[in-house]
Design a protein around this motif. Structure first.
Motif, PDB file in Angstrom:
ATOM      1  N   TRP A   1      36.168  24.824 -49.672  1.00 41.95           N
ATOM      2  CA  TRP A   1      36.249  26.116 -48.988  1.00 41.95           C
ATOM      3  C   TRP A   1      36.052  27.271 -49.967  1.00 41.95           C
ATOM      4  CZ3 TRP A   1      39.251  30.511 -49.209  1.00 41.95           C
ATOM      5  CH2 TRP A   1      39.121  31.402 -48.147  1.00 41.95           C
TER       6      TRP A   1
ATOM      7  N   PHE B   1      39.637  19.867 -49.940  1.00 40.85           N
ATOM      8  CA  PHE B   1      39.303  20.847 -48.904  1.00 40.85           C
ATOM      9  C   PHE B   1      39.315  22.257 -49.486  1.00 40.85           C
ATOM     10  CE2 PHE B   1      40.555  23.887 -45.633  1.00 40.85           C
ATOM     11  CZ  PHE B   1      39.603  23.645 -44.657  1.00 40.85           C
ATOM     12  N   GLY B   2      40.341  22.561 -50.282  1.00 45.11           N
ATOM     13  CA  GLY B   2      40.435  23.893 -50.873  1.00 45.11           C
ATOM     14  C   GLY B   2      39.288  24.184 -51.813  1.00 45.11           C
TER      15      GLY B   2
ATOM     16  N   SER C   1      40.837  13.919 -46.670  1.00 45.46           N
ATOM     17  CA  SER C   1      41.975  13.014 -46.456  1.00 45.46           C
ATOM     18  C   SER C   1      41.598  11.581 -46.799  1.00 45.46           C
ATOM     19  CB  SER C   1      42.444  13.091 -44.998  1.00 45.46           C
ATOM     20  OG  SER C   1      42.849  14.401 -44.664  1.00 45.46           O
TER      21      SER C   1
ATOM     22  N   VAL D   1      48.838  14.352 -49.761  1.00 49.19           N
ATOM     23  CA  VAL D   1      48.795  15.815 -49.622  1.00 49.19           C
ATOM     24  C   VAL D   1      47.870  16.437 -50.663  1.00 49.19           C
ATOM     25  CG1 VAL D   1      50.155  17.935 -49.651  1.00 49.19           C
ATOM     26  CG2 VAL D   1      51.138  15.830 -48.700  1.00 49.19           C
TER      27      VAL D   1
ATOM     28  N   ALA E   1      43.924  15.790 -50.150  1.00 46.86           N
ATOM     29  CA  ALA E   1      43.358  16.485 -48.987  1.00 46.86           C
ATOM     30  C   ALA E   1      43.296  17.989 -49.235  1.00 46.86           C
ATOM     31  CB  ALA E   1      44.192  16.176 -47.742  1.00 46.86           C
ATOM     32  N   VAL E   2      44.406  18.561 -49.714  1.00 48.69           N
ATOM     33  CA  VAL E   2      44.454  20.009 -49.944  1.00 48.69           C
ATOM     34  C   VAL E   2      43.510  20.404 -51.081  1.00 48.69           C
ATOM     35  CG1 VAL E   2      45.938  21.912 -50.701  1.00 48.69           C
ATOM     36  CG2 VAL E   2      46.795  20.236 -49.054  1.00 48.69           C
ATOM     37  N   GLY E   3      43.480  19.611 -52.158  1.00 50.02           N
ATOM     38  CA  GLY E   3      42.642  19.943 -53.300  1.00 50.02           C
ATOM     39  C   GLY E   3      41.161  19.921 -52.977  1.00 50.02           C
TER      40      GLY E   3
ATOM     41  N   VAL F   1      45.116  19.210 -58.087  1.00 45.08           N
ATOM     42  CA  VAL F   1      46.202  19.432 -57.126  1.00 45.08           C
ATOM     43  C   VAL F   1      47.112  18.192 -57.007  1.00 45.08           C
ATOM     44  CG1 VAL F   1      46.778  19.993 -54.732  1.00 45.08           C
ATOM     45  CG2 VAL F   1      44.910  21.194 -55.883  1.00 45.08           C
TER      46      VAL F   1
ATOM     47  N   PHE G   1      37.994  18.428 -43.958  1.00 49.31           N
ATOM     48  CA  PHE G   1      39.383  18.036 -44.194  1.00 49.31           C
ATOM     49  C   PHE G   1      39.578  16.542 -43.934  1.00 49.31           C
ATOM     50  CE2 PHE G   1      43.895  17.533 -43.183  1.00 49.31           C
ATOM     51  CZ  PHE G   1      44.467  18.199 -44.257  1.00 49.31           C
TER      52      PHE G   1
ATOM     53  N   CYS H   1      39.325  20.114 -58.176  1.00 54.09           N
ATOM     54  CA  CYS H   1      40.491  20.523 -57.389  1.00 54.09           C
ATOM     55  C   CYS H   1      41.190  19.301 -56.801  1.00 54.09           C
ATOM     56  CB  CYS H   1      40.068  21.477 -56.280  1.00 54.09           C
ATOM     57  SG  CYS H   1      39.474  23.076 -56.863  1.00 54.09           S
TER      58      CYS H   1
END
Length: 467
Positions: free
Chosen positions: A330, A326-327, A354, A319, A322-324, A125, A350, A121
């Motif tokens: 989760w 963490f997502g 980052s 972006v 971090a989003v990939g 992402v 997170f 991910c």
């Protein structure tokens, strides 16, 4: 009727086993030192390339060619750093990956799911962010892979600078994530940046790798056998059209990383221990010295945020990463029987995600490969990698500092060794012998306090004089 057995809940980022904790600590210690050297090399390159009186010397040295032209190896200094020295870095990455697969977190499919999903991910992402930025902005899609890589050494250098006492589980997560990340980056380089194959040279490289493997299986020892063979394999791989660093990965994966009876260390562990300082302390910093030297000006910095290719790299690192990550973490916890360790909260994940947005070494390499033949855009993408990594580092620093007091308490608990036996007490809590030793130690301390109190009391009676 008895209830059916249930699958035990597995802790995400829980405490490591003691052997894994020891390995991670040793590996990260070397990477941290190497990361500081990498940071120093990048700063030196930027100063060298941007001071007018020094710029020409930087360019002259970077483009100075040497090497046997008859063998197709008459390369520039910068080229030797990217294709030659980085092969050492990828050799270590290959050993790390092999160890993780046979003895580390990736050995257990359930434990491997978290870093693998998070890494996938964390690459998908950023690539998607880059593609969307360039589709809407009318840019080139060839640089989609640039923001997909994480630089573990640089990330750990940031941790060393800010002094964050991250728990070993979070550090191990970052290390394993980077190992998986390196694997997919290697596959990207091999699949998408290989052209004009020379099948004769490629066949020769494969024969050399086969000989390397057979010698290992026969137990042949001696650096004087393997180093010349490795150089031949590297040279053939370079001339084949496949990126030469793939040779380093292949040889690293061939080393045995499991211990036989009576062995203190496996051959892979031993060689990694010898080569890792060379990789982290010399190869990667020299690559940074000749890759990070981009000319920075107000107009060039402005272009980073206006050109879709460079903006896509910055957004992908800051972006997308971090989003990939963490997502992915989760989602793994949400849809499996895994749960986050009680000592941590999701903002911790997170913050580390980052930090993984620092994509220096491999991002610079992929940027050079993707935009080869366009020097202006290559320099722009390099500047974007530097800026994106800097923003990710600052963001991660702020997030980690907010929880640093908690991290320090967890770190102190992991390091506590009251009985001074060299094993942290947290790993001995279920051992009856440990509790017996601790009870005896506290009894000795109590007896010493009573004796001191009696001595002090006796001295006080004497000072009072006769009644």
């Amino acid at each position: 009727m008895p209830a059916p057995p249930t699958t035990p809940t597995r802790k995400v980022l829980g405490r490591l086993s003691l052997p894994e904790r020891t390995f991670v600590a040793d590996a990260l210690r070397t990477e941290t030192v190497g990361g500081v050297l990498l940071l120093a090399a990048a700063i030196t390159a930027l100063i060298w390339a941007n001071v007018p009186a020094l710029h020409d010397s930087y360019e002259s040295l970077s483009h100075f060619h040497f090497g046997p032209e008859a063998l197709g190896l008459h390369l520039s200094v910068a080229h030797w750093a990217a294709d030659g020295l980085l092969a050492i870095f990828f050799f270590v990455a290959g050993i790390e990956l092999k160890r993780e697969l046979v003895a580390g977190d990736l050995k257990d499919p359930r434990a491997a799911a978290l870093p693998v999903v998070a890494a996938l991910c964390g690459m998908a992402v950023p690539a998607l962010v880059y593609i969307l930025t360039n589709v809407t902005g009318g840019g080139s899609l060839v640089g989609w892979a640039v923001p997909t890589a994480t630089d573990i050494a640089f990330a750990l250098a940031v941790l060393a600078v800010i002094g964050s006492s991250l728990p070993s589980a979070l550090r191990a997560f970052l290390l394993t994530l980077a190992v998986v990340d390196d694997l997919f980056a290697i596959l990207i380089i091999a699949v998408f940046f290989t052209s004009d194959l020379d099948f004769a040279a490629l066949g020769g490289a494969l024969v050399g790798l086969t000989v390397f493997w057979l010698l290992l299986r026969k137990g042949v020892r001696g650096w004087y056998v393997y180093v010349p063979l490795a150089l031949v394999v590297w040279g053939l791989m370079y001339n084949s059209g496949v990126h030469a660093t793939i040779a380093g990965v292949a040889m690293g994966l061939m080393l045995r990383c499991t211990r036989h009876e009576g062995e203190a260390h496996s051959p892979g562990e031993h060689i990694e221990h010898l080569v890792r300082p060379l990789s982290a302390g010399l190869a990667v910093p020299l690559f940074a010295l000749f890759s990070a030297g981009v000319v920075v000006s107000g107009s060039s910095l402005g272009k980073v945020f206006t050109q879709p290719e460079t903006l896509g790299v910055v957004l992908g690192l800051v972006v997308g990463k971090a989003v990939g990550i963490f997502g992915g973490t989760w989602l793994t916890a949400r849809f499996t029987r895994a749960s986050l360790s009680e000592d941590l909260v999701w903002p911790d994940v997170f913050a580390v995600a980052s930090l993984a947005g620092i994509g220096f070494t491999v991002s610079l390499l992929i940027g050079e490969l993707a935009f080869e033949g366009d020097p202006a855009l290559t320099d722009g993408v390099k500047a974007a990698v530097l800026i994106g990594s800097l923003i990710a580092a600052v963001l991660a620093t702020v997030l980690l500092k907010l929880r640093n007091a908690k991290y320090q308490a967890l770190w102190a608990a992991e390091e506590r060794d009251d009985d001074l036996d060299g094993i942290p007490d947290i790993y001995e809590q279920d051992d009856p012998a440990y509790h017996l030793r601790m009870a005896e130690m506290y009894e000795r301390k109590a007896a010493e306090h009573r004796r001191l109190a009696e001595v002090a009391g006796g001295a006080g009676d004497g000072d009072d004089g006769p009644a």
